[in-house]
Design an enzyme around this catalytic site. Structure first.
Site: not given
Length: 202
Positions: A48, A79, A171
């Site tokens: 992402h 992910d 992230s």
């Protein structure tokens, strides 16, 4: 086995392997994190982080930078993404990957760029090892809807739950044990909770 380090030693060592990822999607800019896994210029991050990117560049803690030249693999359901950068091998410091999942109560450290504050460490412990199916059920109960599915994640994924604080921008950064081995990739947190953070397990 590599010896365990003090927190100060660990942060100094791991930071040189972590990158801040600056992304241009055409509609705007984004920031995430990643880390080096070999001397060929392979960077691990979350999918992402680079989804929809037209251009991306990584920045290192020593202020060096390198363009992302492409991707090697993408796994949307977990992910994860493997990126390639163009950088001399002697400037790259790969992080080793742990061979075993961490135990509950084990000390861990997350390093990334929360809210663009580059190379920020946070420490905590592993508070659980969960399957995707278990996490889907828990998130449904908390949120009243299948947010796990909306994130595009799969039931056979494995997740490390930790109270090492993360925020947007973390992230894709590494979650490491006290030997400096990567145990997971910091991926998301549950808003409204008290340090309910999750890393995609290695």
């Amino acid at each position: 086995l590599d010896p365990e380090m003090t927190l100060v030693e660990l942060v100094a060592k791991v930071k040189q392997s972590v990158v801040k990822i600056n992304v241009d999607t055409g509609d705007g800019k984004g920031v995430g994190s990643g880390f080096v896994v070999d001397t060929n210029g392979t960077i691990v991050t979350n999918y992402h982080v680079i989804k929809g990117a037209e251009r991306a560049e990584v920045a290192f803690a020593d202020n060096a930078s390198a363009p992302v030249t492409g991707f090697l693999a993408i796994d949307e359901g977990h992910d994860l993404a493997l990126l390639r950068i163009n950088c001399p091998a002697d400037q790259l410091h790969p992080l080793p990957v742990a061979r075993m999942r961490p135990s509950e109560g084990e000390s861990v450290v997350a390093i990334g760029s929360p809210l663009s504050l580059s190379f920020t460490p946070s420490n905590g412990i592993v508070t659980g090892n969960r399957t995707g199916a278990d996490l889907r059920k828990l998130l449904k109960e908390l949120a009243g809807g299948d947010i796990y599915e909306r994130m595009g994640l799969v039931d056979n994924a494995e997740w490390i739950q930790t109270n090492a604080a993360i925020s947007p921008g973390n992230s894709g950064g590494p979650l490491v044990n006290m030997r400096g081995h990567v145990v997971g990739v910091n991926t998301f947190y549950i808003p409204g909770g008290q340090n309910l953070n999750f890393a995609s397990s290695f």
